[in-house]
Design a protein around this motif. Structure first.
Motif, PDB file in Angstrom:
ATOM      1  N   ALA A   1       0.940  -1.159   0.003  1.00 55.38           N
ATOM      2  CA  ALA A   1      -0.185  -0.079   0.169  1.00 55.38           C
ATOM      3  C   ALA A   1       0.858   1.408  -0.119  1.00 55.38           C
ATOM      4  N   GLY A   2       1.978   1.017   0.749  1.00 55.51           N
ATOM      5  CA  GLY A   2       2.697   2.339   0.773  1.00 55.51           C
ATOM      6  C   GLY A   2       3.570   2.727  -0.588  1.00 55.51           C
ATOM      7  N   ILE A   3       3.974   1.803  -1.381  1.00 55.37           N
ATOM      8  CA  ILE A   3       4.416   1.746  -2.482  1.00 55.37           C
ATOM      9  C   ILE A   3       3.566   2.156  -3.375  1.00 55.37           C
TER      10      ILE A   3
ATOM     11  N   ALA B   1       3.846   6.041  -5.063  1.00 56.71           N
ATOM     12  CA  ALA B   1       4.134   6.227  -6.569  1.00 56.71           C
ATOM     13  C   ALA B   1       3.052   7.032  -7.147  1.00 56.71           C
ATOM     14  N   ARG B   2       1.897   6.969  -6.796  1.00 60.28           N
ATOM     15  CA  ARG B   2       0.686   7.457  -7.357  1.00 60.28           C
ATOM     16  C   ARG B   2       0.713   8.947  -7.663  1.00 60.28           C
ATOM     17  N   SER B   3       0.755   9.617  -6.495  1.00 63.33           N
ATOM     18  CA  SER B   3       0.768  11.263  -6.730  1.00 63.33           C
ATOM     19  C   SER B   3       1.512  11.842  -5.556  1.00 63.33           C
ATOM     20  N   GLU B   4       1.828  13.094  -5.685  1.00 65.53           N
ATOM     21  CA  GLU B   4       2.656  13.707  -4.685  1.00 65.53           C
ATOM     22  C   GLU B   4       1.754  14.066  -3.515  1.00 65.53           C
ATOM     23  N   ARG B   5       0.345  14.049  -3.731  1.00 64.17           N
ATOM     24  CA  ARG B   5      -0.591  14.227  -2.621  1.00 64.17           C
ATOM     25  C   ARG B   5      -0.388  13.167  -1.491  1.00 64.17           C
ATOM     26  N   PHE B   6      -0.198  11.740  -1.933  1.00 59.18           N
ATOM     27  CA  PHE B   6      -0.281  10.889  -1.024  1.00 59.18           C
ATOM     28  C   PHE B   6       1.097  10.312  -0.639  1.00 59.18           C
ATOM     29  N   ARG B   7       2.154  11.155  -0.872  1.00 57.59           N
ATOM     30  CA  ARG B   7       3.386  10.836  -0.521  1.00 57.59           C
ATOM     31  C   ARG B   7       3.637  10.458   0.896  1.00 57.59           C
ATOM     32  N   GLY B   8       3.165  11.440   1.753  1.00 57.61           N
ATOM     33  CA  GLY B   8       3.339  11.450   3.163  1.00 57.61           C
ATOM     34  C   GLY B   8       2.653  10.350   3.645  1.00 57.61           C
ATOM     35  N   LEU B   9       1.446   9.889   3.170  1.00 59.93           N
ATOM     36  CA  LEU B   9       0.699   8.733   3.675  1.00 59.93           C
ATOM     37  C   LEU B   9       1.558   7.506   3.386  1.00 59.93           C
ATOM     38  N   GLY B  10       1.944   7.470   2.079  1.00 56.17           N
ATOM     39  CA  GLY B  10       2.830   6.315   1.488  1.00 56.17           C
ATOM     40  C   GLY B  10       4.014   6.062   2.438  1.00 56.17           C
ATOM     41  N   GLU B  11       4.726   7.089   2.662  1.00 52.90           N
ATOM     42  CA  GLU B  11       5.772   7.074   3.509  1.00 52.90           C
ATOM     43  C   GLU B  11       5.413   6.532   4.969  1.00 52.90           C
ATOM     44  N   ALA B  12       4.444   6.890   5.340  1.00 51.68           N
ATOM     45  CA  ALA B  12       4.102   6.475   6.848  1.00 51.68           C
ATOM     46  C   ALA B  12       3.830   4.808   6.820  1.00 51.68           C
ATOM     47  N   LEU B  13       3.224   4.444   5.640  1.00 54.91           N
ATOM     48  CA  LEU B  13       2.771   3.150   5.553  1.00 54.91           C
ATOM     49  C   LEU B  13       3.957   2.163   5.552  1.00 54.91           C
TER      50      LEU B  13
ATOM     51  N   ALA C   1      15.220   3.044   3.621  1.00 59.82           N
ATOM     52  CA  ALA C   1      15.535   4.557   3.819  1.00 59.82           C
ATOM     53  C   ALA C   1      16.045   4.864   2.288  1.00 59.82           C
ATOM     54  N   TRP C   2      17.153   4.148   1.898  1.00 56.11           N
ATOM     55  CA  TRP C   2      17.405   4.285   0.527  1.00 56.11           C
ATOM     56  C   TRP C   2      16.799   4.379  -0.620  1.00 56.11           C
ATOM     57  N   ALA C   3      15.889   3.213  -0.441  1.00 61.52           N
ATOM     58  CA  ALA C   3      15.100   2.889  -1.633  1.00 61.52           C
ATOM     59  C   ALA C   3      13.869   3.948  -1.967  1.00 61.52           C
ATOM     60  N   VAL C   4      13.412   4.615  -1.008  1.00 57.45           N
ATOM     61  CA  VAL C   4      12.102   5.116  -1.079  1.00 57.45           C
ATOM     62  C   VAL C   4      12.521   6.775  -1.668  1.00 57.45           C
ATOM     63  N   PRO C   5      13.716   7.512  -1.210  1.00 55.08           N
ATOM     64  CA  PRO C   5      14.350   7.615   0.163  1.00 55.08           C
ATOM     65  C   PRO C   5      13.393   8.277   1.076  1.00 55.08           C
TER      66      PRO C   5
ATOM     67  N   MET D   1      10.359   8.278  -6.529  1.00 57.60           N
ATOM     68  CA  MET D   1      10.722   7.130  -5.875  1.00 57.60           C
ATOM     69  C   MET D   1      11.041   6.025  -6.930  1.00 57.60           C
ATOM     70  N   ARG D   2      12.006   5.035  -6.702  1.00 56.18           N
ATOM     71  CA  ARG D   2      12.288   4.255  -7.838  1.00 56.18           C
ATOM     72  C   ARG D   2      11.555   2.905  -7.281  1.00 56.18           C
ATOM     73  N   THR D   3      10.563   2.758  -8.019  1.00 60.16           N
ATOM     74  CA  THR D   3       9.508   1.717  -7.605  1.00 60.16           C
ATOM     75  C   THR D   3      10.270   0.416  -7.384  1.00 60.16           C
TER      76      THR D   3
END
Lengths: 442, 329
Positions: free
Chosen positions: A92-94, A98-110, A150-154, B1-3
Motif C-alpha cells: 500500500a505504501g509503494i 508512486a501514485r501522486s505527490e498528494r499521497f506521498r506522506g501517507l505512503g511513506e508512513a505506511l 531508507a535508501w529505496a524510497v528515500p 521514488m524508484r519503484t
C-alpha cells in the motif's frame, strides 16, 4: 499542490523585498531560490511525524497482541498474518507513494508501518519457533531492513529508525556480551550519512551524530577495556566542532554547521568541565599503555583525525591564508586541539605534571571559553552565546567553590568578581543590542 | 521514488522473515527428533507467564566431557563466552538424549546440537543452544510450573527437539517424564544430616515398574559440577557391579503411586573419595560440594527374564542436588 515549508515561505518573502528594494534583480533571486532544493519545501512533516508515531505504536500493539500467543491459532495462520501484514503495508505504501505527490506522506508512513511490522515479525517468528538465539541479531536485521527502505524510497523516517536500531544493536552487543561491533561505525557514516547530506536534513544529521557518538562509546568500550573511551569521545567532539566550522565555510550543506557546533561543543564543554576536577581528571586521563595494534589505532586515529581537521580550520590564520575565511571561527575554539593534546599526552607527562596542574590548565581553558562566548554574544547582540557563556562561568565558579577555595574570604571575593562580571555583561549586552536594533531600523 | 528498488527493499524484509521461518519449518519436518530433559528444579528458573525459561541437563557439560579446543589447561578459561561449540548426543530409551561430549569442532557424524558458550566455570562449561525459551499461551506457564513439582516430587519436563544436520535445534513440543523423583534430607534430633529420602513417583497415567535393589543400589551417587566448583569426587562403588535382578526387586507403581527409598550417608557403601584419598562420607565434606543420586535401573537385557520386564522404566533420573550439610537445591 505544493506545501512550502516555513523557511521557504520566509525566503520567498525576503526575496520579494530585496527585489523590490533594488538590492538584487530577478535573476539573482531565482539563483538564490535554486540553492534550496524543491523537496525541502514540500515535505509534509506533520503528516510524516504523526503518521510515523502512529505506525510505531500500531507496530508495538501488534507485538503485544500476538504476544498472547493464541493456542487456538495454528502456526500457518500466525505466519500468514505476519507476512500478510508486512506485504500489505509495504504494498500500500509503494502504491500510494508512486501514485501522486498528494499521497506521498501517507505512503511513506505506511512504509514505516511496514518496517515496524518487519521488526514485529522477527520477534513473532522467533516466538512461533521458540527461537532464543543471539537476540541482538534481531536489532541488526531490523535496522538493515530499515536502512534498505531508507535508501529505496528515500525516507528520512526510515533512516532515523535504522540509526536507532543499529545503535541499540551496538549497545546490547557491547554491554550484554562484551562484543565490539566495529561495523556499526561505518554503517552510520557511510550508509546513512550521505542520506542526510542528500536530503539536507538537519534532523537526520542530529540523530546520526548522536548515534555515532553512542556507537563509538560502546564499540571502543568493548574493544579497549574502557580506559581510552574518554579520549576517543573528546576527539570526536573536537571533530564535530571542526566540521561545524568547515560546513559553514565550505560545502553545500551549510545548514549543518549549527548542528555540528551544538552537539560537538556541547559534548566538549561537558567533558572539559569534568577535567577541571583533579581527581576526575586523573581517572579520565589515565591510560594503561599496554599495546595491541587495534587498541592503539582506536585510541590514536580519532586524535589524528581531529588534529587534521583543526589544521584545516586554522589554515586561513596562517600568513598565507585567506583571513576573511578565519572570521567564521571564534579564536577560543582553537583551544580545543590544545586540550586534546594535553589530554592524550597526560599518560606520558603525569609524573612531572600532576592532576592538579592539569585541572588548573583545563579550568583556565574553560574560563577562556566562557569569557569568549560572553564577549561574542554581547558584541553581536546575541542572547544565546551570552547566556551560555554566563552559565559556564557560574558552573566553573561553583566547581571551584567546592574544591579549591577553602577560605571564606577567597570564596567571597570570587563571587563578588563573578557577580560584577555578570552585572557588567548585562549592561554591555543591552547597549550592544540597542545599537544593533538602531542599525537595522535605519 | 524508484519503484523497483523500493519493492526490492521491501522484498529483503520479507525474505529475511521467510528464511527465519522456512529454515526452522524445514527442520521441524525433516530433522531428527530427540528429547532433552530440563534440569532439576533451579530456584532461578523464571516462569514469566507467557514464556518458560528452560535449562537443560545438557546446558552444563562437565570438564571430563570436553574435547579438542575445549580441553585446555585448567588455568585457562575453556573457551570464551560466545564461542561456537557442538554437543554430541547419546540417544537412549524413549529418544531421551544426553551429552556424550562437547567440542569446538563440528562432528562428522552422529546427532549433535550447536550452541555457544555462555560461561566457562572451573569444572564445567555452560552452553546456550538457542532453545532456552518456550513460548506458551499467557497463563499456561504457571500450569507448567505446577506440574513440574507434585507433592514435593520433581517430574522432569522433557522438550521435544528437532535437530538438523548442521546442529541447529528447534523446539517442537514437550512431554513429561513418566517418573518423578523427590529428595529430602533426613536429620537426627540435633539436625545433623543422617541420610537422604528418595521418593519415586509414577507420573504417568499407566502402571509403571521400578527396580529397587537392596541397599538402594539402583541409585548411584554423583558429584554435581553445575556451579563449577572443584570436581573429581567419585563414589567408591561407582564401578562396582550390582547383584542380578530378581522379581522381588521389582515394584509396580500405579499412576500417582510413590515408592520411598532411604539411604544412610554414614554407610561406607555411600562414601566418596578423590585423588586416591581415603574414602569419606559426604557429610564430612565442605559445604560447597554438591552431589546427586541418580536412579539407574538395570538395562533391558538384564531385566529381560523378569515377569514385569515390559513395565520397567529404563533410563536415568537425577535427584535434586544436595550437600553433605543438608542443603537441597
Amino acid at each position: 499542490m505544493t506545501h512550502p515549508g516555513k523557511n521557504a515561505r520566509w525566503l520567498d518573502g525576503e526575496l520579494e523585498r530585496w527585489v523590490g528594494g533594488g538590492i538584487i534583480d530577478h535573476v539573482q533571486a531565482e539563483a538564490i531560490r535554486g540553492l534550496y532544493p524543491q523537496e525541502q519545501r514540500v515535505r509534509p512533516w506533520a503528516l510524516i511525524v504523526f503518521s510515523g508515531i502512529g505506525a510505531v505504536i500500531i507496530g508495538l500493539g501488534v507485538i503485544l497482541l500476538f504476544a498472547y500467543n493464541w493456542q487456538s491459532m495454528p502456526k500457518s495462520a500466525k505466519l500468514a498474518v505476519v507476512f500478510g501484514a508486512l506485504v500489505a503495508a509495504h504494498g500500500a505504501g509503494i502504491c500510494l507513494y508512486a501514485r501522486s505527490e498528494r499521497f506521498r506522506g501517507l505512503g511513506e508512513a505506511l512504509g514505516v508501518l511496514g518496517t515496524m511490522f518487519f521488526g514485529a515479525g522477527i520477534w513473532l517468528v522467533a516466538q512461533i519457533y521458540h527461537i532464543e538465539e543471539h537476540f541482538p541479531n534481531a536489532f541488526l536485521f531490523w535496522g538493515l531492513g530499515a536502512l534498505a527502505m531508507a535508501w529505496a524510497v528515500p525516507s528520512l523516517a526510515q533512516a532515523v529508525i535504522a540509526a536507532v536500531l543499529l545503535t541499540i544493536w551496538a549497545g546490547v552487543e557491547s554491554v550484554e556480551f562484551g562484543r565490539a561491533t566495529h561495523a556499526a561505525l561505518p554503517i552510520i557514516v557511510v550508509l546513512l550519512g550521505p542520506l542526510a547530506y542528500m536530503k539536507r536534513s538537519r534532523v537526520l544529521l542530529a540523530i546520526l551524530m548522536l548515534a555515532f557518538g553512542f556507537c563509538t562509546g560502546f564499540v571502543a568500550g568493548a574493544y579497549t577495556r574502557g580506559d581510552v573511551v574518554f579520549d576517543i569521545l573528546l576527539s570526536l567532539a573536537a571533530i564535530y566542532v571542526s566540521l561545524g566550522v568547515l560546513a559553514g565555510r565550505y560545502g553545500k550543506f551549510s545548514q549543518s554547521a549549527p548542528i555540528f557546533g551544538l552537539f560537538g561543543f556541547g559534548a566538549y564543554v561537558v567533558m572539559l568541565y569534568l577535567l577541571t576536577f583533579p581527581d576526575v581528571a586523573e581517572q579520565l586521563m589515565r591510560v594503561e599503555l599496554t599495546w595491541g595494534l587495534g587498541r592503539v589505532l582506536y585510541w590514536l586515529v580519532p586524535l589524528f583525525a581531529a588534529l587534521a581537521a583543526w589544521v584545516v580550520v586554522a589554515w586561513p590564520l596562517a600568513p598565507w591564508g585567506r583571513k576573511e575565511r578565519a572570521k567564521d571561527c571564534p579564536y577560543d575554539l582553537l583551544l580545543i586541539p590544545m586540550v586534546l593534546i594535553l589530554c592524550y599526552s597526560y599518560p606520558l607527562i603525569h609524573r612531572d605534571f600532576d592532576s592538579w596542574a592539569a585541572a588548573a590548565s583545563f579550568s583556565l581553558v574553560f574560563l577562556a571559553h566562557a569569557g569568549a562566548m560572553m564577549a561574542r554574544g554581547c558584541r553581536a547582540g546575541q542572547l544565546g552565546p551570552t547566556i551560555a557563556g554566563s552559565l559556564l562561568l557560574v558552573a566553573l565558579s561553583v566547581a571551584r567553590y567546592i574544591d579549591m577555595f577553602e577560605s571564606l574570604i577567597a570564596r567571597g571575593v570570587v563571587f563578588i568578581i563573578v557577580g560584577t562580571v555578570l552585572f557588567c555583561e548585562g549592561i554591555f549586552y543591552v547597549r550592544s543590542r540597542k545599537k544593533q536594533v538602531g542599525r537595522e531600523s535605519a | 521514488m524508484r519503484t523497483w528498488v523500493t519493492i526490492a527493499a521491501a522484498a529483503f524484509q520479507v525474505l529475511v522473515l521467510a528464511y527465519m521461518g522456512l529454515e526452522r519449518e524445514y527442520l521441524v519436518r525433516t530433522g531428527r527428533t530427540v528429547y532433552l530433559r530440563t534440569a532439576p528444579i533451579d530456584p532461578r528458573d523464571l516462569f514469566r507467564g507467557d514464556f518458560v525459561r528452560l535449562e537443560y541437563e545438557a546446558s552444563t557439560v562437565a570438564s571430563r566431557l570436553l574435547r579438542d579446543g575445549l580441553r585446555e589447561d585448567k588455568e585457562e578459561r575453556r573457551g570464551r563466552k560466545g564461542t561456537r561449540v557442538y554437543a554430541a548426543l547419546n540417544v537412549g530409551e524413549n529418544n531421551l538424549a544426553d551429552v556424550h561430549y562437547a567440542t569446538d569442532k563440528r562432528p562428522e557424524e552422529g546427532v549433535f546440537i550447536r550452541g555457544r558458550i555462555r560461561r566457562p566455570v572451573r569444572a564445567a562449561v555452560r552452553i546456550r543452544y538457542g532453545i532456552e525459551a518456550y513460548f506458551v499461551e499467557q497463563g499456561k506457564g504457571v500450569e507448567l510450573e505446577r506440574r513440574r513439582s507434585r507433592e514435593g516430587i520433581q517430574v522432569p519436563l522433557e522438550m521435544e527437539v528437532a535437530v538438523g544436520r548442521n546442529g541447529l535445534a528447534v523446539l517442537k513440543g514437550h512431554r513429561w517424564s513418566r517418573l518423578g523423583i523427590g529428595t529430602e534430607i533426613e536429620r537426627d534430633a540435633e539436625q545433623r544430616t543422617l541420610g537422604v529420602k528418595l521418593r519415586l513417583l509414577n507420573a504417568s497415567d499407566k502402571p509403571l515398574a521400578i527396580v529397587d535393589l537392596p541397599g538402594g543400589r539402583t541409585f548411584s551417587l554423583e558429584q554435581d559440577v553445575s556451579w563449577g566448583w572443584e570436581s573429581g569426587w567419585r563414589w567408591v562403588n561407582g564401578d562396582a557391579a550390582h547383584k542380578e535382578v530378581e522379581d522381588s526387586d521389582v515394584r509396580v507403581l500405579e499412576p500417582g503411586e510413590i515408592h520411598t527409598v532411604h539411604i544412610r550417608l554414614s554407610d561406607p557403601v555411600w562414601f566418596v573419595s578423590k585423588d586416591n584419598q581415603p574414602a569419606r562420607p559426604i557429610t564430612g565434606l565442605q559445604s560447597h560440594l554438591r552431589f546427586r543420586f541418580v536412579y539407574r535401573p538395570p538395562s533391558k537385557e538384564e531385566c529381560a527374564h523378569l515377569e514385569k520386564a515390559d513395565l520397567i522404566w529404563h533410563g536415568y533420573l537425577p535427584s535434586r542436588a544436595f550437600t553433605g550439610r543438608g542443603w537441597v537445591d
